[in-house]
Motif scaffolding. Structure first.
Motif, mmCIF file in Angstrom:
data_model
loop_
_atom_site.group_PDB
_atom_site.id
_atom_site.type_symbol
_atom_site.label_atom_id
_atom_site.label_comp_id
_atom_site.label_asym_id
_atom_site.label_seq_id
_atom_site.Cartn_x
_atom_site.Cartn_y
_atom_site.Cartn_z
ATOM 1 N N ALA A 1 49.607 -14.672 9.842
ATOM 2 C CA ALA A 1 50.967 -14.318 9.431
ATOM 3 C C ALA A 1 51.208 -14.551 7.947
ATOM 4 O O ALA A 1 51.752 -13.691 7.254
ATOM 5 C CB ALA A 1 51.989 -15.109 10.249
ATOM 6 N N THR A 2 50.813 -15.702 7.462
ATOM 7 C CA THR A 2 51.183 -16.071 6.093
ATOM 8 C C THR A 2 50.181 -15.629 5.037
ATOM 9 O O THR A 2 50.570 -15.324 3.911
ATOM 10 C CB THR A 2 51.393 -17.595 5.963
ATOM 11 O OG1 THR A 2 50.163 -18.275 6.266
ATOM 12 C CG2 THR A 2 52.493 -18.076 6.885
ATOM 13 N N GLU A 3 48.930 -15.590 5.379
ATOM 14 C CA GLU A 3 47.910 -15.264 4.384
ATOM 15 C C GLU A 3 47.472 -13.802 4.434
ATOM 16 O O GLU A 3 47.221 -13.204 3.393
ATOM 17 C CB GLU A 3 46.694 -16.178 4.556
ATOM 18 C CG GLU A 3 47.016 -17.658 4.443
ATOM 19 C CD GLU A 3 47.588 -18.059 3.091
ATOM 20 O OE1 GLU A 3 47.267 -17.405 2.078
ATOM 21 O OE2 GLU A 3 48.369 -19.028 3.057
ATOM 22 N N LEU A 4 47.400 -13.231 5.630
ATOM 23 C CA LEU A 4 46.948 -11.841 5.742
ATOM 24 C C LEU A 4 48.118 -10.866 5.832
ATOM 25 O O LEU A 4 48.198 -9.922 5.048
ATOM 26 C CB LEU A 4 46.017 -11.679 6.941
ATOM 27 C CG LEU A 4 44.732 -12.513 6.899
ATOM 28 C CD1 LEU A 4 43.912 -12.302 8.152
ATOM 29 C CD2 LEU A 4 43.917 -12.208 5.656
ATOM 30 N N HIS A 5 48.990 -11.087 6.792
ATOM 31 C CA HIS A 5 50.147 -10.196 6.959
ATOM 32 C C HIS A 5 50.919 -10.107 5.642
ATOM 33 O O HIS A 5 51.139 -9.012 5.120
ATOM 34 C CB HIS A 5 51.031 -10.735 8.081
ATOM 35 C CG HIS A 5 52.135 -9.832 8.491
ATOM 36 N ND1 HIS A 5 52.612 -9.822 9.771
ATOM 37 C CD2 HIS A 5 52.885 -8.927 7.815
ATOM 38 C CE1 HIS A 5 53.596 -8.946 9.865
ATOM 39 N NE2 HIS A 5 53.781 -8.390 8.683
ATOM 40 N N LYS A 6 51.289 -11.235 5.095
ATOM 41 C CA LYS A 6 52.010 -11.250 3.814
ATOM 42 C C LYS A 6 51.120 -10.758 2.678
ATOM 43 O O LYS A 6 51.597 -10.159 1.729
ATOM 44 C CB LYS A 6 52.521 -12.657 3.490
ATOM 45 C CG LYS A 6 53.571 -13.150 4.427
ATOM 46 C CD LYS A 6 54.897 -12.568 4.088
ATOM 47 C CE LYS A 6 55.960 -13.189 4.973
ATOM 48 N NZ LYS A 6 57.244 -12.567 4.832
ATOM 49 N N GLY A 7 49.817 -11.006 2.780
ATOM 50 C CA GLY A 7 48.890 -10.590 1.729
ATOM 51 C C GLY A 7 48.748 -9.087 1.604
ATOM 52 O O GLY A 7 48.477 -8.575 0.512
ATOM 53 N N PHE A 8 48.924 -8.376 2.718
ATOM 54 C CA PHE A 8 48.837 -6.919 2.665
ATOM 55 C C PHE A 8 50.093 -6.293 2.074
ATOM 56 O O PHE A 8 50.047 -5.180 1.548
ATOM 57 C CB PHE A 8 48.589 -6.337 4.061
ATOM 58 C CG PHE A 8 47.135 -6.167 4.386
ATOM 59 C CD1 PHE A 8 46.430 -5.062 3.930
ATOM 60 C CD2 PHE A 8 46.464 -7.106 5.151
ATOM 61 C CE1 PHE A 8 45.084 -4.896 4.232
ATOM 62 C CE2 PHE A 8 45.123 -6.945 5.461
ATOM 63 C CZ PHE A 8 44.431 -5.844 5.003
ATOM 64 N N SER A 9 51.204 -6.970 2.166
ATOM 65 C CA SER A 9 52.488 -6.390 1.730
ATOM 66 C C SER A 9 52.456 -5.803 0.320
ATOM 67 O O SER A 9 52.945 -4.685 0.115
ATOM 68 C CB SER A 9 53.602 -7.430 1.842
ATOM 69 O OG SER A 9 53.771 -7.804 3.183
ATOM 70 N N PRO A 10 51.897 -6.505 -0.679
ATOM 71 C CA PRO A 10 51.884 -5.922 -2.026
ATOM 72 C C PRO A 10 51.108 -4.603 -2.126
ATOM 73 O O PRO A 10 51.410 -3.774 -2.977
ATOM 74 C CB PRO A 10 51.218 -6.996 -2.887
ATOM 75 C CG PRO A 10 51.393 -8.260 -2.134
ATOM 76 C CD PRO A 10 51.386 -7.874 -0.689
#
Length: 150
Positions: free
Chosen positions: A51-60
């Motif tokens: 959730a925090t490292e991958l999911h959020k990491g793809f957002s940009p």
């Protein structure tokens, strides 16, 4: 934001919480270890990492304002996180070892975003094998077809 409205009108949000709730509805499926066990805490570690490292990491990668150096910095940071996943999947077929869990379902969902984000996963052979094995699962094929993703 992911949300699940229950029959009693309560709403659960956040993917990591929703998948644990769903797994707990049918414990015999063994999609999550029992509450209160170290294995459950390990599952929660993976769910939070996804959730925090991958999911959020793809957002940009989906933001058209992120170009050039900003996009590359986001890709480099995401690559470091994927190195961590690669290390785990090079030791076992699933994040929690030999058995499929809701963490694997969440990870697969996020990894499917790599194509849209123009991130080539081929440098991570264990991740590539994981994605292929997940795509081969009949339940995944049925879900992707139902969602118009196949």
């Amino acid at each position: 934001m992911p949300a699940l409205q229950l029959e009693d009108a309560q709403v659960l949000t956040e993917g990591a919480v929703i998948v644990q709730y769903l797994a707990d509805l049918k414990p015999e499926a063994k999609l999550a270890p029992a509450n209160g066990t170290w294995e459950r805490y390990r599952l929660q570690e993976w769910l939070n990492f996804v959730a925090t490292e991958l999911h959020k990491g793809f957002s940009p990668l989906f933001n058209p304002k992120f170009t050039g150096e900003l996009r590359q910095a986001a890709m480099d940071r995401l690559a470091q996180r994927l190195d961590h996943v690669e290390a785990a999947l090079s030791k076992s077929p699933f994040l929690m070892g030999q058995g499929f869990s809701v963490a694997d379902a969440y990870l697969f969902t996020i990894l499917t975003w790599s194509k849209r984000g123009e991130l080539d996963l081929s440098r991570w052979p264990a991740i590539t094998a994981f994605v292929a094995s997940m795509r081969a699962r009949p339940s995944v094929q049925a879900a992707m077809k139902a969602e118009g993703l196949s």
